[in-house]
Design a protein around this motif. Structure first.
Motif, PDB file in Angstrom:
ATOM      1  N   LEU A  45     -26.228  29.439  23.048  1.00 43.29           N
ATOM      2  CA  LEU A  45     -27.299  30.265  22.500  1.00 43.29           C
ATOM      3  C   LEU A  45     -27.585  31.464  23.397  1.00 43.29           C
ATOM      4  O   LEU A  45     -27.855  32.565  22.910  1.00 43.29           O
ATOM      5  N   CYS A  46     -27.547  31.251  24.708  1.00 44.88           N
ATOM      6  CA  CYS A  46     -27.703  32.371  25.646  1.00 44.88           C
ATOM      7  C   CYS A  46     -26.588  33.390  25.425  1.00 44.88           C
ATOM      8  O   CYS A  46     -26.822  34.604  25.394  1.00 44.88           O
ATOM      9  N   TYR A  47     -25.385  32.884  25.290  1.00 49.79           N
ATOM     10  CA  TYR A  47     -24.208  33.737  25.134  1.00 49.79           C
ATOM     11  C   TYR A  47     -24.288  34.542  23.846  1.00 49.79           C
ATOM     12  O   TYR A  47     -23.977  35.737  23.809  1.00 49.79           O
ATOM     13  N   ARG A  48     -24.737  33.894  22.762  1.00 50.78           N
ATOM     14  CA  ARG A  48     -24.792  34.544  21.454  1.00 50.78           C
ATOM     15  C   ARG A  48     -25.950  35.530  21.360  1.00 50.78           C
ATOM     16  O   ARG A  48     -25.887  36.514  20.628  1.00 50.78           O
ATOM     17  N   ASN A  49     -27.030  35.281  22.119  1.00 54.09           N
ATOM     18  CA  ASN A  49     -28.252  36.082  21.990  1.00 54.09           C
ATOM     19  C   ASN A  49     -28.494  37.012  23.167  1.00 54.09           C
ATOM     20  O   ASN A  49     -29.632  37.357  23.469  1.00 54.09           O
ATOM     21  N   GLY A  50     -27.428  37.400  23.844  1.00 51.53           N
ATOM     22  CA  GLY A  50     -27.568  38.444  24.849  1.00 51.53           C
ATOM     23  C   GLY A  50     -27.995  37.981  26.220  1.00 51.53           C
ATOM     24  O   GLY A  50     -28.710  38.688  26.926  1.00 51.53           O
ATOM     25  N   GLY A  51     -27.569  36.794  26.633  1.00 56.04           N
ATOM     26  CA  GLY A  51     -27.838  36.336  27.996  1.00 56.04           C
ATOM     27  C   GLY A  51     -29.315  36.201  28.285  1.00 56.04           C
ATOM     28  O   GLY A  51     -30.021  35.384  27.691  1.00 56.04           O
ATOM     29  N   GLY A  52     -29.820  37.029  29.195  1.00 50.12           N
ATOM     30  CA  GLY A  52     -31.207  36.938  29.632  1.00 50.12           C
ATOM     31  C   GLY A  52     -32.219  37.179  28.529  1.00 50.12           C
ATOM     32  O   GLY A  52     -33.379  36.783  28.654  1.00 50.12           O
ATOM     33  N   THR A 238     -22.845  19.942  39.941  1.00 48.91           N
ATOM     34  CA  THR A 238     -22.963  20.562  41.259  1.00 48.91           C
ATOM     35  C   THR A 238     -21.597  20.950  41.803  1.00 48.91           C
ATOM     36  O   THR A 238     -21.429  22.039  42.386  1.00 48.91           O
ATOM     37  N   ILE A 239     -20.603  20.100  41.628  1.00 42.15           N
ATOM     38  CA  ILE A 239     -19.245  20.416  42.080  1.00 42.15           C
ATOM     39  C   ILE A 239     -18.723  21.660  41.367  1.00 42.15           C
ATOM     40  O   ILE A 239     -18.170  22.579  41.982  1.00 42.15           O
ATOM     41  N   LEU A 240     -18.928  21.729  40.034  1.00 42.61           N
ATOM     42  CA  LEU A 240     -18.466  22.892  39.272  1.00 42.61           C
ATOM     43  C   LEU A 240     -19.260  24.146  39.625  1.00 42.61           C
ATOM     44  O   LEU A 240     -18.719  25.255  39.618  1.00 42.61           O
ATOM     45  N   PHE A 241     -20.545  23.963  39.957  1.00 43.37           N
ATOM     46  CA  PHE A 241     -21.362  25.110  40.345  1.00 43.37           C
ATOM     47  C   PHE A 241     -20.855  25.736  41.642  1.00 43.37           C
ATOM     48  O   PHE A 241     -20.707  26.959  41.747  1.00 43.37           O
ATOM     49  N   VAL A 242     -20.565  24.885  42.626  1.00 43.67           N
ATOM     50  CA  VAL A 242     -20.054  25.375  43.915  1.00 43.67           C
ATOM     51  C   VAL A 242     -18.734  26.104  43.718  1.00 43.67           C
ATOM     52  O   VAL A 242     -18.495  27.174  44.289  1.00 43.67           O
ATOM     53  N   ARG A 243     -17.855  25.545  42.878  1.00 45.22           N
ATOM     54  CA  ARG A 243     -16.569  26.194  42.633  1.00 45.22           C
ATOM     55  C   ARG A 243     -16.747  27.468  41.817  1.00 45.22           C
ATOM     56  O   ARG A 243     -16.090  28.490  42.081  1.00 45.22           O
ATOM     57  N   GLY A 244     -17.657  27.445  40.853  1.00 47.68           N
ATOM     58  CA  GLY A 244     -17.829  28.589  39.972  1.00 47.68           C
ATOM     59  C   GLY A 244     -18.316  29.832  40.685  1.00 47.68           C
ATOM     60  O   GLY A 244     -17.808  30.938  40.452  1.00 47.68           O
ATOM     61  N   ILE A 245     -19.302  29.694  41.584  1.00 40.67           N
ATOM     62  CA  ILE A 245     -19.870  30.874  42.245  1.00 40.67           C
ATOM     63  C   ILE A 245     -18.935  31.467  43.285  1.00 40.67           C
ATOM     64  O   ILE A 245     -19.183  32.572  43.773  1.00 40.67           O
ATOM     65  N   THR A 246     -17.869  30.757  43.642  1.00 39.65           N
ATOM     66  CA  THR A 246     -16.897  31.292  44.605  1.00 39.65           C
ATOM     67  C   THR A 246     -15.742  32.023  43.920  1.00 39.65           C
ATOM     68  O   THR A 246     -14.877  32.554  44.597  1.00 39.65           O
ATOM     69  N   LEU A 247     -15.734  32.055  42.566  1.00 44.78           N
ATOM     70  CA  LEU A 247     -14.656  32.722  41.837  1.00 44.78           C
ATOM     71  C   LEU A 247     -14.895  34.230  41.781  1.00 44.78           C
ATOM     72  O   LEU A 247     -16.045  34.695  41.758  1.00 44.78           O
ATOM     73  N   GLU A 248     -13.815  34.990  41.730  1.00 45.31           N
ATOM     74  CA  GLU A 248     -13.912  36.438  41.602  1.00 45.31           C
ATOM     75  C   GLU A 248     -14.466  36.795  40.225  1.00 45.31           C
ATOM     76  O   GLU A 248     -13.985  36.308  39.200  1.00 45.31           O
ATOM     77  N   GLY A 249     -15.481  37.618  40.200  1.00 50.09           N
ATOM     78  CA  GLY A 249     -16.103  38.004  38.930  1.00 50.09           C
ATOM     79  C   GLY A 249     -17.273  37.128  38.535  1.00 50.09           C
ATOM     80  O   GLY A 249     -17.925  37.397  37.520  1.00 50.09           O
ATOM     81  N   ALA A 250     -17.554  36.102  39.334  1.00 49.06           N
ATOM     82  CA  ALA A 250     -18.659  35.193  38.992  1.00 49.06           C
ATOM     83  C   ALA A 250     -19.989  35.920  38.951  1.00 49.06           C
ATOM     84  O   ALA A 250     -20.846  35.638  38.104  1.00 49.06           O
ATOM     85  N   VAL A 251     -20.180  36.889  39.851  1.00 47.80           N
ATOM     86  CA  VAL A 251     -21.444  37.624  39.907  1.00 47.80           C
ATOM     87  C   VAL A 251     -21.680  38.380  38.610  1.00 47.80           C
ATOM     88  O   VAL A 251     -22.809  38.452  38.103  1.00 47.80           O
ATOM     89  N   THR A 252     -20.613  38.928  38.020  1.00 53.51           N
ATOM     90  CA  THR A 252     -20.746  39.656  36.758  1.00 53.51           C
ATOM     91  C   THR A 252     -21.267  38.746  35.655  1.00 53.51           C
ATOM     92  O   THR A 252     -22.158  39.114  34.876  1.00 53.51           O
ATOM     93  N   GLY A 253     -20.709  37.545  35.583  1.00 49.19           N
ATOM     94  CA  GLY A 253     -21.156  36.589  34.574  1.00 49.19           C
ATOM     95  C   GLY A 253     -22.592  36.165  34.784  1.00 49.19           C
ATOM     96  O   GLY A 253     -23.373  36.072  33.818  1.00 49.19           O
ATOM     97  N   ILE A 254     -22.980  35.909  36.037  1.00 49.96           N
ATOM     98  CA  ILE A 254     -24.347  35.481  36.325  1.00 49.96           C
ATOM     99  C   ILE A 254     -25.339  36.604  36.027  1.00 49.96           C
ATOM    100  O   ILE A 254     -26.442  36.360  35.532  1.00 49.96           O
ATOM    101  N   MET A 255     -24.957  37.852  36.315  1.00 46.29           N
ATOM    102  CA  MET A 255     -25.844  38.976  35.995  1.00 46.29           C
ATOM    103  C   MET A 255     -26.020  39.124  34.482  1.00 46.29           C
ATOM    104  O   MET A 255     -27.110  39.467  34.009  1.00 46.29           O
ATOM    105  N   TYR A 256     -24.970  38.863  33.714  1.00 43.14           N
ATOM    106  CA  TYR A 256     -25.087  38.877  32.259  1.00 43.14           C
ATOM    107  C   TYR A 256     -26.054  37.786  31.808  1.00 43.14           C
ATOM    108  O   TYR A 256     -26.830  37.970  30.867  1.00 43.14           O
ATOM    109  N   TYR A 257     -26.018  36.671  32.494  1.00 45.70           N
ATOM    110  CA  TYR A 257     -26.882  35.524  32.193  1.00 45.70           C
ATOM    111  C   TYR A 257     -28.343  35.829  32.481  1.00 45.70           C
ATOM    112  O   TYR A 257     -29.242  35.435  31.724  1.00 45.70           O
ATOM    113  N   LEU A 258     -28.602  36.543  33.569  1.00 49.65           N
ATOM    114  CA  LEU A 258     -29.973  36.765  34.031  1.00 49.65           C
ATOM    115  C   LEU A 258     -30.583  38.068  33.534  1.00 49.65           C
ATOM    116  O   LEU A 258     -31.809  38.205  33.518  1.00 49.65           O
ATOM    117  N   THR A 259     -29.750  39.046  33.139  1.00 49.32           N
ATOM    118  CA  THR A 259     -30.264  40.351  32.747  1.00 49.32           C
ATOM    119  C   THR A 259     -30.570  40.380  31.259  1.00 49.32           C
ATOM    120  O   THR A 259     -29.662  40.208  30.436  1.00 49.32           O
TER     121      THR A 259
END
Length: 606
Positions: A45-52, A238-259
């Motif tokens: 739903l976040c993805y379909r409705n514009g993240g933040g 938690t394991i996937l979270f730690v791995r996810g935030i260390t991936l290249e481009g993760a910040v872009t996805g999180i900013m889409y989520y929060l903005t």
């Protein structure tokens, strides 16, 4: 008082079963409230409705509608210790709300177990040396596939760079092609069912068998299971979270989520309502429980959002597309983004097994409550000793029916039908049911009566915030959502596919099938009620039943305390020439003081 609602020296609600302790009840409720929706529906739903843009109305709904309504449903069920039908002794005319909840629970139980069966499928295929969605060298892959771990990725990109720049085709990940072209083998239309996907059908049977076995002894068995099912998912996330935030481009996805994308905020869709948490036990701990469970649910959703959007950011970076266009917009989001991240972990098959085992546990936690709601409502409605003894067979019958009704969802067009049920059968109708439930309790039964009931159970009246929300804010928000949903209605679509008119009509019929229970039963109850005029019949139909109140005798105090039965009093009045007999009957019917200080009647029926 003991945590499960029984008191010292009492056996509790033996007929219905008891939770072993308060922790079991809270964990089971968390298992119901925190489910697949937190790692699938909320990010979707976040993805379909514009993240933040989705987060803003989500938190408003949580504070002013979600938590208050959750507390209302929790306290409503715990006070009466009844299922979704029995609680409407509070105002019998509105028993149709309970039937509506049963219909919605049926729809959700059917398609929810299909999502669980897909998780079972991924769980089984992960038991291999290399995950099948790791590379683009499989028979189902297309030339547009671009895998992160493909050894010839550079040459593939170099050869196809002109085509990629000059065509409208987008690069796709191997996990998405595995999902769409192999697992689903998706057909081109909802009416083109194609063949039944036998692996999914087998997994559907496995999931229903697991649900049945876990519920075969009611809450006593499901209460023990949740110690593991409600806690293990957080370890994997938690394991996937730690791995996810260390991936290249993760910040872009999180900013889409929060903005927030404010242009999409008016199109954001937030679902309300629930069914299944009325079947609980009388206890004074429901206020804290409701707050803990609601906050846990919210926090888990937000946490899972960070996990999935960090992965979506990485996929967008790798595929060279925007975050909003990187993956499937349906429930497949959980079966595309998460598996893609799993291929990047060391010993990826092991983590894949653990992850899909987590999805299974999350789904089962909700499915336990959905099935228990249906079974308990059926058993309570029939109410005789035979069906109580045969509750296992009732559970088996519901499970078999759910399996058979879920078979069409395992065909090549199954995902279309699953989304249709999710968008219509379990969305709009819940808004209507929640609104009517709130109005019936606050304005028909009366807010003062309900506040006294809560005070009797908790030892203090509900906080002022909840009183205001229940009476004014929550009904107003739900009504606004109802109007907003109608005004902003858009026909359902799945990626590029637009549903035909006949399929949308079926969706509306599914939504109507639960809502229509309310007026049909109300008309029936008014017609069967006593009274010479319509107004008298309405008053009698909405008046609380004489057996409304706490289910167990030891909890019935104050205005719910046992009194002489009218039949006994009239019997004494018409036989004045037999004083001895009348005196003996009066003694037999009088309450005696129990060992715990509560009044009990020697007449078990009283």
């Amino acid at each position: 008082a003991l945590p499960n609602g029984a008191v010292p020296g009492e056996q509790g609600n033996v007929k219905r079963g008891n939770w072993g302790n308060q922790i079991e009840f809270v964990l089971t409720s968390v298992g119901y409230a925190v489910g697949l929706g937190n790692v699938w529906r909320f990010p979707y739903l976040c993805y379909r409705n514009g993240g933040g843009a989705f987060m803003f109305p989500y938190f408003i709904m949580l504070v002013f509608c979600g938590i208050p309504l959750f507390f209302m449903e929790l306290s409503f069920g715990q006070f009466a210790s009844q299922g979704c039908l029995g609680v409407w002794r509070v105002s019998p005319m509105f028993k149709g709300v309970g039937y509506g909840m049963m219909v919605v629970s049926t729809y959700i139980g059917i398609y929810y177990n299909v999502v669980i069966c897909i998780a079972f499928y991924y769980f089984f295929v992960s038991m291999t040396h290399t995950l099948p969605w790791t590379y683009c060298s499989n028979p189902w892959n297309t030339p547009d596939c671009a895998g992160v771990l493909d050894s010839n990725l550079s040459s593939r990109v170099a050869l196809n760079i002109t085509q990629l720049l000059n065509s409208t085709q987008k690069r796709t990940s191997p996990s998405e092609e595995y999902w769409r072209r192999y697992v689903l083998n998706l057909s081109d239309d909802i009416g083109n069912l194609g063949e039944v996907r036998l692996p999914l059908l087998g997994c559907l049977g496995v999931s229903w068998v697991v649900v049945f076995l876990c519920l075969i002894k009611g809450v006593k068995s499901s209460g023990k299971v949740v110690y593991f099912t409600a806690t293990f998912p957080y370890v994997v996330l938690t394991i996937l979270f730690v791995r996810g935030i260390t991936l290249e481009g993760a910040v872009t996805g999180i900013m889409y989520y929060l903005t927030p994308q404010w242009d999409k905020i008016l199109n954001a869709k937030v679902s309300v309502g629930g069914c299944g948490l009325t079947d609980l036990l009388f206890t004074g701990l429901c206020l804290g429980d409701s707050i803990i469970i609601s906050i846990t649910n919210c926090a888990t959703s937000v946490y899972a959002g960070f996990v999935i959007f960090s992965i979506l950011g990485f996929m967008a970076k790798h595929l060279g597309v925007d975050v909003s266009k990187v993956a499937d917009h349906g429930p497949g989001l959980a079966f595309v983004a998460y598996p893609e991240a799993l291929t990047l972990l060391p010993i990826s098959p092991l983590w894949s097994i653990l992850f899909f085992f987590m999805l299974i546990l999350l789904g089962l936690g909700t499915q336990f409550c959905l099935l228990e709601t249906l079974v308990t409502a059926i058993v309570d409605e029939v109410g005789n000793e035979w069906i109580i003894r045969k509750k296992t067979f009732v559970t088996l019958g519901v499970a078999v029916a759910g399996f058979l009704l879920g078979v069409p969802l395992t065909t090549q067009a199954g995902i279309y039908w699953l989304l249709l049920m999710d968008n219509y059968a379990a969305s709009f109708s819940l808004v209507v049911i929640s609104c009517i439930m709130c109005v019936a309790i606050m304005y028909i039964y009366g807010h003062r009566n309900y506040f006294k009931d809560i005070e009797m159970m908790l030892g203090f009246p509900p906080p002022l915030f909840f009183q205001i929300c229940w009476r004014f804010i929550s009904p107003a928000i739900i009504f606004f959502i109802l109007v907003f949903t109608v005004i902003q209605y858009r026909p359902i679509s799945y990626n590029e596919y637009v549903y035909p008119a006949w399929a949308i009509s079926i969706g509306f019929l599914m939504a109507l099938s639960s809502v229509i229970c309310i007026p049909i039963y109300a008309i029936y109850k008014v017609c069967r009620s006593e009274g010479d005029t319509l107004l008298e019949r309405l008053k009698n139909a909405t008046k609380a039943s004489k057996d409304w109140g706490p289910a167990l005798p030891e909890h019935r105090s104050g205005r719910y305390a046992p009194v002489f039965s009218p039949s006994t009093e009239s019997h004494l009045e018409v036989q004045p020439l037999q004083p001895e007999k009348g005196q003996n009957e009066a003694v037999a019917a009088s309450p005696v003081q129990g060992s715990n200080g509560s009044a009990h009647s020697q007449d078990s029926r009283l």
